[in-house]
Motif scaffolding. Structure first.
Motif, short mmCIF file in Angstrom:
data_model
loop_
_atom_site.label_atom_id
_atom_site.label_comp_id
_atom_site.label_asym_id
_atom_site.label_seq_id
_atom_site.Cartn_x
_atom_site.Cartn_y
_atom_site.Cartn_z
N VAL A 56 0.88 -1.18 0.02
CA VAL A 56 -0.05 -0.07 -0.08
C VAL A 56 1.08 1.21 -0.05
O VAL A 56 0.53 2.26 -0.50
CB VAL A 56 -1.05 0.01 1.27
CG1 VAL A 56 -0.01 0.28 2.45
CG2 VAL A 56 -2.12 1.23 0.94
N LEU A 57 2.11 1.43 0.71
CA LEU A 57 2.76 2.43 0.69
C LEU A 57 3.43 2.79 -0.80
O LEU A 57 3.67 3.80 -1.30
CB LEU A 57 3.93 2.27 1.64
CG LEU A 57 3.46 2.23 3.15
CD1 LEU A 57 4.72 2.11 4.18
CD2 LEU A 57 2.86 3.58 3.53
N LYS A 58 4.07 1.76 -1.45
CA LYS A 58 4.55 1.90 -2.89
C LYS A 58 3.37 2.22 -3.70
O LYS A 58 3.69 3.22 -4.44
CB LYS A 58 5.37 0.59 -2.98
CG LYS A 58 6.50 0.67 -2.44
CD LYS A 58 7.47 -0.75 -2.95
CE LYS A 58 8.70 -0.98 -1.98
NZ LYS A 58 9.33 -2.08 -2.53
N ALA A 59 2.45 1.48 -3.70
CA ALA A 59 1.22 2.05 -4.39
C ALA A 59 0.74 3.56 -4.25
O ALA A 59 0.56 4.35 -5.22
CB ALA A 59 -0.01 1.11 -4.05
N GLY A 60 0.64 4.06 -3.08
CA GLY A 60 0.30 5.13 -2.88
C GLY A 60 1.34 6.36 -3.16
O GLY A 60 0.84 7.35 -3.92
N GLU A 61 2.51 5.94 -3.20
CA GLU A 61 3.85 6.68 -3.65
C GLU A 61 3.72 6.78 -5.31
O GLU A 61 3.92 8.03 -5.68
CB GLU A 61 5.22 6.29 -3.26
CG GLU A 61 6.21 6.97 -3.32
CD GLU A 61 7.58 6.38 -2.91
OE1 GLU A 61 8.28 5.87 -3.68
OE2 GLU A 61 7.69 6.24 -1.84
N LYS A 62 3.31 5.75 -5.69
CA LYS A 62 3.02 5.84 -7.38
C LYS A 62 2.11 6.50 -7.62
O LYS A 62 2.21 7.34 -8.76
CB LYS A 62 3.09 4.39 -7.68
CG LYS A 62 3.14 4.27 -9.51
CD LYS A 62 3.28 2.75 -9.74
CE LYS A 62 3.53 2.76 -11.37
NZ LYS A 62 3.03 3.80 -12.13
N ALA A 63 1.18 6.26 -6.97
CA ALA A 63 -0.06 7.22 -7.27
C ALA A 63 0.07 8.82 -7.20
O ALA A 63 -0.37 9.49 -8.12
CB ALA A 63 -1.28 6.74 -6.45
N PHE A 64 0.69 9.08 -6.06
CA PHE A 64 1.31 10.68 -6.02
C PHE A 64 2.14 11.04 -7.25
O PHE A 64 1.88 12.00 -7.93
CB PHE A 64 1.79 11.07 -4.72
CG PHE A 64 0.85 11.17 -3.45
CD1 PHE A 64 0.73 12.36 -2.98
CD2 PHE A 64 -0.05 10.23 -3.20
CE1 PHE A 64 0.11 12.51 -1.97
CE2 PHE A 64 -0.87 10.55 -2.04
CZ PHE A 64 -0.96 11.76 -1.55
N ALA A 65 3.23 10.14 -7.28
CA ALA A 65 3.93 10.49 -8.43
C ALA A 65 3.43 10.77 -9.94
O ALA A 65 3.66 11.66 -10.65
CB ALA A 65 5.11 9.54 -8.58
N ASP A 66 2.33 9.57 -9.99
CA ASP A 66 1.52 9.67 -11.34
C ASP A 66 0.86 10.96 -11.62
O ASP A 66 0.80 11.58 -12.57
CB ASP A 66 1.00 8.35 -11.65
CG ASP A 66 1.85 6.98 -11.76
OD1 ASP A 66 2.86 7.30 -11.98
OD2 ASP A 66 1.08 6.00 -11.54
N ALA A 67 0.23 11.32 -10.44
CA ALA A 67 -0.77 12.22 -10.63
C ALA A 67 0.28 13.72 -10.74
O ALA A 67 -0.24 14.53 -11.56
CB ALA A 67 -1.38 12.46 -9.31
N TYR A 68 1.43 13.93 -9.90
CA TYR A 68 2.23 14.79 -10.31
C TYR A 68 2.67 15.02 -11.63
O TYR A 68 2.67 16.15 -12.42
CB TYR A 68 3.26 15.16 -9.39
CG TYR A 68 2.81 15.82 -8.03
CD1 TYR A 68 1.99 16.81 -7.78
CD2 TYR A 68 3.15 14.92 -6.77
CE1 TYR A 68 1.68 17.31 -6.70
CE2 TYR A 68 2.64 15.36 -5.53
CZ TYR A 68 1.94 16.65 -5.45
OH TYR A 68 1.34 17.05 -3.97
N LYS A 69 3.11 13.96 -12.40
CA LYS A 69 3.64 14.01 -13.52
C LYS A 69 2.76 14.40 -14.55
O LYS A 69 2.96 14.94 -15.61
CB LYS A 69 4.09 12.53 -13.94
CG LYS A 69 5.58 11.90 -13.40
CD LYS A 69 5.86 10.56 -13.79
CE LYS A 69 6.77 10.01 -12.84
NZ LYS A 69 6.96 8.41 -13.06
#
Length: 92
Positions: A56-69
């Protein structure tokens, strides 16, 4: 993450996280897949990011990074999306 990106993309500092959810699952175990939903907004524009993973932590981090990108690329294509409050350069 926002502060690090904000050095090169100052308009990103005004992006707000509007919604963050991790729906519960019926399965148990370390290989259980989680889904992270995020919704961000700025200046009346909204976008979402959905990421799946077993951590869940890695998925959350990726979701944030994808949104900012996504937003950075959207502003590159349509600069009016990055309108921000007046920017004052740092003093020398």
């Amino acid at each position: 993450m926002r502060n690090a990106i904000g050095e090169d993309y100052p308009y990103i500092r005004y992006v707000k996280l509007l919604h963050f959810t991790v729906p519960t699952t019926q399965r148990l175990g370390s290989d259980t897949e989680v889904v992270v939903h995020t919704e961000f907004g700025f200046n009346g524009f909204r976008w979402t990011s959905i990421t799946r993973g077993t951590d869940v932590l890695k998925a959350g981090e990726k979701a944030f990074a994808d949104a900012y990108k996504y937003y950075i690329l959207r502003v590159a294509r349509e600069p009016s999306m990055g309108i921000q409050p007046p920017y004052e350069p740092p003093y020398a």
